[in-house]
Design a protein around this motif. Structure first.
Motif, PDB file in Angstrom:
ATOM      1  N   ASN A  47       0.824  -1.206   0.000  1.00 60.07           N
ATOM      2  CA  ASN A  47       0.000   0.000   0.000  1.00 60.07           C
ATOM      3  C   ASN A  47       0.862   1.261   0.000  1.00 60.07           C
ATOM      4  O   ASN A  47       0.511   2.266  -0.621  1.00 60.07           O
ATOM      5  N   PRO A 141      -5.882   9.062   0.339  1.00 57.36           N
ATOM      6  CA  PRO A 141      -5.177   8.711  -0.903  1.00 57.36           C
ATOM      7  C   PRO A 141      -4.864   9.952  -1.727  1.00 57.36           C
ATOM      8  O   PRO A 141      -5.716  10.820  -1.892  1.00 57.36           O
ATOM      9  N   TRP A 353      -6.546   0.975  -0.691  1.00 57.59           N
ATOM     10  CA  TRP A 353      -6.250   2.403  -0.831  1.00 57.59           C
ATOM     11  C   TRP A 353      -5.638   2.925   0.462  1.00 57.59           C
ATOM     12  O   TRP A 353      -6.174   2.682   1.547  1.00 57.59           O
ATOM     13  N   LEU A 457      -2.841   6.689  -8.979  1.00 57.99           N
ATOM     14  CA  LEU A 457      -3.917   6.997  -8.056  1.00 57.99           C
ATOM     15  C   LEU A 457      -4.846   8.027  -8.661  1.00 57.99           C
ATOM     16  O   LEU A 457      -4.423   9.008  -9.225  1.00 57.99           O
ATOM     17  N   ASN A 465     -11.578  -0.115  -3.068  1.00 54.62           N
ATOM     18  CA  ASN A 465     -10.488  -0.253  -2.111  1.00 54.62           C
ATOM     19  C   ASN A 465      -9.395  -1.177  -2.587  1.00 54.62           C
ATOM     20  O   ASN A 465      -8.391  -1.348  -1.934  1.00 54.62           O
ATOM     21  N   GLU A 467      -7.070  -2.491  -6.027  1.00 53.29           N
ATOM     22  CA  GLU A 467      -6.649  -2.147  -7.380  1.00 53.29           C
ATOM     23  C   GLU A 467      -5.833  -3.290  -7.924  1.00 53.29           C
ATOM     24  O   GLU A 467      -4.921  -3.772  -7.284  1.00 53.29           O
TER      25      GLU A 467
END
Length: 715
Positions: A47, A141, A353, A457, A465, A467
């Motif tokens: 993350n 984010p 995220w 992003l 939430n 990707e």
């Protein structure tokens, strides 16, 4: 006290600590402290990689997560500042500094600490004028914009550092101070980085606020990184006796000058421990009301404004803060993990995220000192905005008027954006006379990333939430669809084997051909006419017409020509090796180009090492031979005797190209790359010019096959 100073760490903690241990073995003396000048890359998990402003292809977990998880512990006390390649969401949890892992301490946006009586100050990030006077409004984010602006320095940090008095032993910055090169050997610097020339002449290389701090504080040592080269300078005080020893270091790569060991006389005996600096704590306490989390322009106090404009603390003010900490300034060892560390064995790890987190270290520090946590203020704003949004949606679904209870949820955003410090009501607007308080303006993307690709992003709260990133690798393959068929050994349809040995078959006369009135020679090896015999054995002089080029020869000419053009274009381009670290750098065999600080591209003649010079010579001679091959094949339209020479010349060109392809990767160890032979570092990759040359090599091989009629289908 022995201190090791590191340039750009780029997450390679294992390598750095191993290097220090080797130095200790050689010298037989222990190193007490490690200082890193930015680009630390404290990525705890996947993350955190989403919060780093670098291209996806360069995102790597490296080794910091091992120290965060407890798998390893830093062998020596480590202090670092932030750069422009950071896990910004993690560092944002510690705006005033804190432990990012056991024995690894971050100085915060700006900070001052003491180690065994040695006073160390630091400023994180790089300078960008358009964000200089804004508050710290970014939060994860991040968007494509905030993922870069989050590491840009703000005027409040520089203003606070200007309030320091007394001696500063060591100062750390990621950016170089603007104009520092004139105090060192610029000629040597330009030999390493010739594309710095225009920026040096225009005095735009480096950070103006850093130079202001240097000329105000004149620390004993000033260490920087960012530009990935080693440079030393002595900066004397104007009209004074102080001298600052400036040193910039390279990034952590093989054969790079990324580490420097120095000895500084400590003022305290005993074990090495980290302490707060009392004067810095007092400055933070006194300037808390200047904190802003808005994206609007925010001025610092000036001497022509109302109220207090200098915050160098008095002895009484320092005593008050000293008592707040219970007369104990030792930094507590209170590291705690806030997220789950990366586990390379966990194949089911979900990438979520990033979100804004409150770190307990910062909460305790702010509570003890009586100041505000910017992250806590941002979280209040976020939560309140979401609550108001939900209330608004609920009210639209229901009929009737608002009740008095719903009005109690109203929130004054201005009261949260401003600090809760008691002086907030008396100082609302200020004028800063500092020359670095430039008005924000758009000056393009971050220079250091030159090349930096945009983050993936999208910054929206309603995004999923998770990707999933799918990388599709296109592989090119050649499919040999031709079948090996038998060749009919009759004239004139023998297309496969006879054409490889035309000089033999041209002198062979079949029984049927001797019955004709004139012997027809398909391929005359020596002359345009030949003596033949009629059935009555009477010699007849027959004039022969030259045969035109066959299809295979025509295809061979076209392919050789394409290979020649591709090879010439490849050596004329600077895109053999490219990187976007420290600027958009493109290295070539004849030319290299650099785009730095979003300024016009600067190209210069490459100074080649022996390997690359040999590769260039092989390619250059190969291009000449291919050109000669094309000319010879064209001449074969009138004289077929030149075809053997064309084949051998083309074969020689093919061998030279193969040699160049083998020799070129041997030069990956040069200083501009810092890799190993046949092994590029993660920060570099081959460019379109190298791919074009490899394409030229393969076309040359195929062309030679066509020219020799080897293992090819019928045409």
């Amino acid at each position: 006290m022995r201190i090791a100073v590191e340039g750009c760490a780029h997450g390679e903690l294992d390598i750095i600590y191993e290097t220090i241990q080797e130095i200790e073995k050689i010298d037989g003396r222990k190193i007490d402290l490690l200082i890193c000048c930015g680009d630390f890359q404290a990525a705890r998990n996947l993350n955190d990689l989403k919060c780093m402003a670098i291209s996806d292809k360069y995102k790597d977990m490296c080794t910091f997560y091992k120290y965060y998880s407890g798998e390893k512990k830093a062998p020596i006390l480590t202090i670092f500042i932030g750069g422009n390649h950071e896990a910004s969401n993690y560092l944002q949890e510690l705006p005033y500094g804190g432990w990012v892992a056991p024995n690894i301490y971050y100085l915060g946006y700006a900070g001052v600490v003491q180690v065994a009586g040695i006073r160390i100050a630091g400023l994180s990030g790089i300078y960008k004028s358009r964000h200089w006077m804004q508050g710290h409004y970014e939060k994860p984010p991040y968007t494509d914009s905030t993922i870069r602006s989050v590491y840009h320095i703000r005027n409040i940090e520089v203003f606070r550092l200007k309030q320091l008095s007394g001696k500063i032993d060591i100062f750390l910055s990621h950016d170089w101070p603007a104009g520092v090169t004139k105090y060192g050997d610029e000629d040597i610097l330009l030999k390493q980085k010739p594309f710095f020339k225009d920026d040096i002449e225009s005095n735009t290389l480096g950070s103006p606020p850093c130079m202001e701090l240097l000329e105000r504080l004149y620390p004993s040592y000033w260490f920087s990184a960012h530009l990935h080269c080693k440079f030393a300078a002595l900066v004397p005080e104007k009209g004074g006796a102080r001298v600052t020893k400036f040193l910039a270091l390279d990034k952590c790569l093989p054969k790079r000058k990324f580490l420097q060991v120095l000895e500084v006389r400590s003022q305290e005996d005993g074990p090495i421990q980290l302490n707060y600096d009392l004067e810095w704590l007092t400055i933070l306490h006194l300037t808390n009301h200047l904190l802003s989390i808005k994206s609007s322009i925010h001025y610092m106090p000036g001497q022509y404004g109302g109220g207090r404009w200098t915050y160098t603390p008095t002895a009484k003010e320092k005593q008050i803060v000293y008592e707040k900490f219970g007369s104990n300034l030792r930094i507590p060892l209170n590291f705690t993990r806030t997220v789950k560390p990366y586990d390379p064995c966990d194949i089911n790890t979900r990438i979520e995220w990033p979100r804004l987190l409150i770190n307990d270290q910062t909460t305790r520090f702010c509570k003890m000192l009586g100041i505000d946590d910017p992250s806590a203020l941002l979280q209040i704003i976020t939560n309140t905005t979401m609550d108001n949004s939900r209330s608004s949606e609920l009210s639209m679904e229901t009929s009737g008027e608002y009740t008095s209870e719903s009005m109690d949820i109203s929130f004054d955003e201005e009261s949260v954006f401003s600090s809760t410090f008691e002086e907030n009501s008396t100082h609302k607007y200020f004028v800063d006379n500092s020359p670095t308080n430039f008005s924000p303006k758009s000056d393009g993307d971050d220079s250091d990333n030159g090349d930096m690709s945009k983050s993936t992003l999208d910054g929206t709260v309603n995004s999923s939430n998770t990707e999933t990133t799918t990388e599709i690798a296109d592989s090119a393959s050649m499919d040999d669809s031709s079948e090996q068929t038998g060749c009919v050994q009759t004239e004139p349809n023998c297309k496969k084997f006879k054409r490889r040995n035309y000089s033999v078959y041209s002198s062979t006369v079949s029984t049927q051909s001797r019955r004709t009135s004139c012997l027809r020679v398909l391929y005359a090896p020596k002359r345009w006419w030949q003596l033949a015999y009629a059935p009555n054995n009477v010699p007849i002089l027959c004039h022969l017409t030259a045969r035109k080029m066959d299809k295979l020869t025509i295809i061979s000419v076209i392919l050789f020509f394409l290979a020649d053009i591709s090879a010439i274009i490849s050596i004329s381009m600077p895109d053999w090796i490219i990187t976007d670290v420290g600027g958009d750098t493109r290295l070539g065999l004849m030319w290299s180009c650099m785009t730095l600080y979003n300024r016009p591209q600067v190209c210069f003649k490459s100074q080649l090492e022996s390997e690359w010079m040999m590769a260039l010579v092989c390619i250059f001679i190969g291009c000449i031979l291919i050109t000669a091959t094309v000319i010879l094949l064209i001449l074969s339209h009138w004289d077929r005797t030149v075809i053997p020479f064309a084949r051998w010349v083309g074969f020689s060109a093919m061998i030279l190209f193969c040699n160049a392809a083998v020799i070129f990767p041997m030069g990956f160890h040069i200083n501009e790359i810092g890799g190993q032979p046949y092994q590029l570092p993660n920060s570099h990759q081959v460019g379109i010019a190298y791919i074009l040359f490899v394409l030229a090599l393969w076309i040359t091989v195929i062309s030679e096959l066509f020219a020799g009629k080897v293992c090819l289908p019928h045409f």
